[in-house]
Motif scaffolding. Structure first.
Motif, PDB file in Angstrom:
ATOM      1  N   VAL A  28      -1.348   5.367  -9.533  1.00 34.15           N
ATOM      2  CA  VAL A  28      -1.713   5.433  -8.120  1.00 34.15           C
ATOM      3  C   VAL A  28      -3.097   4.830  -7.948  1.00 34.15           C
ATOM      4  CG1 VAL A  28      -2.184   6.910  -6.135  1.00 34.15           C
ATOM      5  CG2 VAL A  28      -0.350   7.509  -7.735  1.00 34.15           C
ATOM      6  N   LEU A  29      -3.193   3.834  -7.071  1.00 33.15           N
ATOM      7  CA  LEU A  29      -4.454   3.192  -6.751  1.00 33.15           C
ATOM      8  C   LEU A  29      -4.856   3.684  -5.368  1.00 33.15           C
ATOM      9  CD1 LEU A  29      -3.058  -0.119  -8.074  1.00 33.15           C
ATOM     10  CD2 LEU A  29      -5.001   1.045  -9.121  1.00 33.15           C
ATOM     11  N   ALA A  30      -5.739   4.684  -5.353  1.00 37.21           N
ATOM     12  CA  ALA A  30      -6.114   5.354  -4.106  1.00 37.21           C
ATOM     13  C   ALA A  30      -7.258   4.608  -3.439  1.00 37.21           C
ATOM     14  CB  ALA A  30      -6.510   6.793  -4.390  1.00 37.21           C
ATOM     15  N   THR A  31      -7.121   4.403  -2.137  1.00 33.53           N
ATOM     16  CA  THR A  31      -8.116   3.654  -1.395  1.00 33.53           C
ATOM     17  C   THR A  31      -8.320   4.298  -0.027  1.00 33.53           C
ATOM     18  OG1 THR A  31      -8.678   1.421  -0.624  1.00 33.53           O
ATOM     19  CG2 THR A  31      -6.336   2.040  -0.582  1.00 33.53           C
ATOM     20  N   ASP A  32      -8.896   3.538   0.931  1.00 28.89           N
ATOM     21  CA  ASP A  32      -9.178   4.123   2.238  1.00 28.89           C
ATOM     22  C   ASP A  32      -8.248   3.595   3.328  1.00 28.89           C
ATOM     23  OD1 ASP A  32     -10.224   1.605   2.223  1.00 28.89           O
ATOM     24  OD2 ASP A  32     -12.201   2.147   2.977  1.00 28.89           O
ATOM     25  N   ALA A  35       1.983  -6.207   9.041  1.00 30.12           N
ATOM     26  CA  ALA A  35       3.137  -5.314   8.892  1.00 30.12           C
ATOM     27  C   ALA A  35       2.969  -4.497   7.617  1.00 30.12           C
ATOM     28  CB  ALA A  35       4.434  -6.121   8.844  1.00 30.12           C
ATOM     29  N   ARG A  36       3.183  -3.216   7.734  1.00 24.80           N
ATOM     30  CA  ARG A  36       3.054  -2.299   6.607  1.00 24.80           C
ATOM     31  C   ARG A  36       4.183  -2.527   5.600  1.00 24.80           C
ATOM     32  NH1 ARG A  36       1.652   3.648   5.895  1.00 24.80           N
ATOM     33  NH2 ARG A  36       3.151   4.385   4.355  1.00 24.80           N
ATOM     34  N   ILE A  37       3.839  -2.435   4.324  1.00 26.66           N
ATOM     35  CA  ILE A  37       4.827  -2.538   3.250  1.00 26.66           C
ATOM     36  C   ILE A  37       5.014  -1.147   2.657  1.00 26.66           C
ATOM     37  CG2 ILE A  37       5.387  -3.576   1.019  1.00 26.66           C
ATOM     38  CD1 ILE A  37       3.438  -5.858   1.752  1.00 26.66           C
ATOM     39  N   LEU A  88      -6.241   8.164  -0.237  1.00 28.46           N
ATOM     40  CA  LEU A  88      -6.496   9.296  -1.116  1.00 28.46           C
ATOM     41  C   LEU A  88      -6.061  10.617  -0.494  1.00 28.46           C
ATOM     42  CD1 LEU A  88      -7.747  10.527  -3.656  1.00 28.46           C
ATOM     43  CD2 LEU A  88      -9.971  10.460  -2.503  1.00 28.46           C
ATOM     44  N   ASP A  89      -6.270  10.786   0.814  1.00 26.96           N
ATOM     45  CA  ASP A  89      -5.910  12.059   1.430  1.00 26.96           C
ATOM     46  C   ASP A  89      -4.401  12.226   1.613  1.00 26.96           C
ATOM     47  OD1 ASP A  89      -5.785  10.139   3.375  1.00 26.96           O
ATOM     48  OD2 ASP A  89      -7.011  11.202   4.849  1.00 26.96           O
ATOM     49  N   HIS A  90      -3.625  11.211   1.219  1.00 27.80           N
ATOM     50  CA  HIS A  90      -2.158  11.309   1.234  1.00 27.80           C
ATOM     51  C   HIS A  90      -1.611  11.365  -0.189  1.00 27.80           C
ATOM     52  CE1 HIS A  90      -2.138   9.039   5.367  1.00 27.80           C
ATOM     53  NE2 HIS A  90      -2.619  10.261   5.456  1.00 27.80           N
ATOM     54  N   ILE A  91      -2.432  11.746  -1.155  1.00 23.04           N
ATOM     55  CA  ILE A  91      -2.078  11.583  -2.561  1.00 23.04           C
ATOM     56  C   ILE A  91      -0.790  12.320  -2.924  1.00 23.04           C
ATOM     57  CG2 ILE A  91      -3.478  13.513  -3.411  1.00 23.04           C
ATOM     58  CD1 ILE A  91      -3.216  10.113  -5.105  1.00 23.04           C
ATOM     59  N   ASP A 127       5.066  11.775  -4.245  1.00 23.62           N
ATOM     60  CA  ASP A 127       6.445  12.101  -3.876  1.00 23.62           C
ATOM     61  C   ASP A 127       7.235  10.889  -3.389  1.00 23.62           C
ATOM     62  OD1 ASP A 127       5.938  14.726  -4.509  1.00 23.62           O
ATOM     63  OD2 ASP A 127       5.516  15.342  -2.436  1.00 23.62           O
ATOM     64  N   GLY A 128       6.544   9.793  -3.119  1.00 17.58           N
ATOM     65  CA  GLY A 128       7.219   8.581  -2.660  1.00 17.58           C
ATOM     66  C   GLY A 128       7.387   8.473  -1.175  1.00 17.58           C
ATOM     67  N   THR A 129       6.707   9.331  -0.391  1.00 14.63           N
ATOM     68  CA  THR A 129       6.879   9.323   1.070  1.00 14.63           C
ATOM     69  C   THR A 129       5.684   8.749   1.809  1.00 14.63           C
ATOM     70  OG1 THR A 129       6.064  11.610   1.185  1.00 14.63           O
ATOM     71  CG2 THR A 129       8.450  11.275   1.001  1.00 14.63           C
ATOM     72  N   SER A 130       4.697   8.238   1.107  1.00 17.82           N
ATOM     73  CA  SER A 130       3.543   7.613   1.737  1.00 17.82           C
ATOM     74  C   SER A 130       3.052   6.497   0.840  1.00 17.82           C
ATOM     75  CB  SER A 130       2.419   8.625   1.969  1.00 17.82           C
ATOM     76  OG  SER A 130       1.325   8.042   2.652  1.00 17.82           O
ATOM     77  N   GLY A 131       2.289   5.566   1.413  1.00 17.79           N
ATOM     78  CA  GLY A 131       1.747   4.467   0.634  1.00 17.79           C
ATOM     79  C   GLY A 131       2.743   3.339   0.421  1.00 17.79           C
ATOM     80  N   THR A 132       2.299   2.350  -0.328  1.00 20.01           N
ATOM     81  CA  THR A 132       3.141   1.221  -0.719  1.00 20.01           C
ATOM     82  C   THR A 132       3.564   1.399  -2.160  1.00 20.01           C
ATOM     83  OG1 THR A 132       2.073  -0.328   0.797  1.00 20.01           O
ATOM     84  CG2 THR A 132       3.191  -1.273  -1.116  1.00 20.01           C
ATOM     85  N   HIS A 133       4.868   1.320  -2.421  1.00 19.69           N
ATOM     86  CA  HIS A 133       5.401   1.550  -3.765  1.00 19.69           C
ATOM     87  C   HIS A 133       5.933   0.252  -4.333  1.00 19.69           C
ATOM     88  CE1 HIS A 133       5.095   5.965  -3.561  1.00 19.69           C
ATOM     89  NE2 HIS A 133       5.115   5.701  -2.256  1.00 19.69           N
ATOM     90  N   VAL A 134       5.451  -0.076  -5.531  1.00 17.34           N
ATOM     91  CA  VAL A 134       5.850  -1.314  -6.221  1.00 17.34           C
ATOM     92  C   VAL A 134       6.807  -0.924  -7.337  1.00 17.34           C
ATOM     93  CG1 VAL A 134       5.034  -3.362  -7.414  1.00 17.34           C
ATOM     94  CG2 VAL A 134       3.569  -2.270  -5.688  1.00 17.34           C
TER      95      VAL A 134
END
Length: 304
Positions: free
Chosen positions: A225-229, A243-245, A286-289, A294-301
């Protein structure tokens, strides 16, 4: 599950905030609950940035002219201890008393033949006028480049090759320790060309995200996990077409372009981890870590 979480600079200092000890502790305290929740359910390894902290130490050194400025490898080692202390203490205040934590000073080898040494690009330290930069360049083996209306010192950012403490890190993880390591991309070291068995420090800065990828691969992590802002990676960031990925294969990701100074290193680190391991990497806030894991937030590669 074993997860490596690389904390961006916003975990300690948000943009525009004063670089005080109290502010850094307050930001770690804000991040700690989500990290502690993660540590209760998974094996956790933390890496972190140190750019603002090294910059502050460089500013302090510039104000004290009685001695030569400390080299970057020593400044990196100092910040690993300071940031690790803050993370350990704030996490320890939330976790069970029997949860062991350890901050490990981490040296990472770089190759003296890395092309980065021929083209330093990483800005470090205070800003100068052109006249001040020219004077310093004549006095010290430093390179300078223009940064906006001012000039700053630039140093190489070579590729991470090997983590010297990797066996210690694995041993701690196998005994249930929450490990904080590879801070700031690790302390850059290389073997002295005059003595192949002698390690020496290097005036360079290793990219924290690439070092975290090497760490995650070496400890057989299930997730990087690469946590950013920001909450995710975006196509066309800053344009009307952005567009969000949410989910993307590594092959698709390789076809996109991202700014080298912002999301580029995180995208590259995520791609390398997936290519090397066949496992999942994620980029997000980071606040969605918890939701990222769980795979429900962020961009997953993922593998193509």
């Amino acid at each position: 599950m074993r997860a490596v979480v690389a904390l961006g600079g916003n975990a300690l200092l948000k943009r525009g905030e004063p670089m005080t000890a109290d502010r850094q502790r307050a930001n770690v305290r804000l991040a700690a609950p989500a990290l502690a929740d993660l540590a209760r359910s998974h094996e956790l390894v933390l890496a972190h940035g140190n750019g603002p902290q090294v910059g502050l130490l460089a500013l302090q050194a510039a104000a004290y002219t009685e001695v030569e400025p400390y080299p970057l490898d020593l400044l990196g080692a100092q910040t690993q201890g300071m940031i690790g202390y803050l993370l350990e203490q704030e996490l320890g205040n939330l976790l069970d008393a029997d949860q062991p934590l350890a901050t490990l000073l981490t040296m990472i080898e770089v190759d003296p033949d890395d092309p980065a040494f021929q083209n330093p690009k990483k800005f470090v330290g205070p800003v100068y006028t052109q006249a001040e930069a020219d004077k310093l360049a004549g006095e010290k083996p430093w390179a300078f480049k223009q940064d906006g209306e001012y000039w700053r010192r630039v140093v190489p950012s070579p590729e991470p090759v090997r983590i010297f403490e990797i066996l210690s890190i694995k041993g701690l993880l196998n005994h249930g320790v929450l490990v904080i390591c590879a801070g700031g991309g690790g302390v850059p070291v290389m073997f002295d060309p005059q003595s192949e068995h002698t390690l020496v420090g290097v005036e360079a800065v290793i990219d924290k995200d690439l070092a975290s990828e090497l760490l995650a691969t070496n400890v057989d992590a299930d997730l990087l996990v690469l946590a950013t802002d920001v909450d995710a990676v975006y196509r066309g960031w800053g344009t009307p077409q952005q567009a969000r990925i949410d989910r993307i294969t590594v092959n698709e990701l390789r076809e996109l372009d991202f700014a080298a100074g912002s999301m580029g290193p995180k995208v590259e680190a995520a791609a390398r981890f997936v290519e090397a391991t066949g496992k999942r990497a994620a980029i997000g806030a980071l606040d969605h870590i918890g939701a990222i894991v769980d795979g429900t937030s962020g961009t997953h590669v993922v593998v193509g």
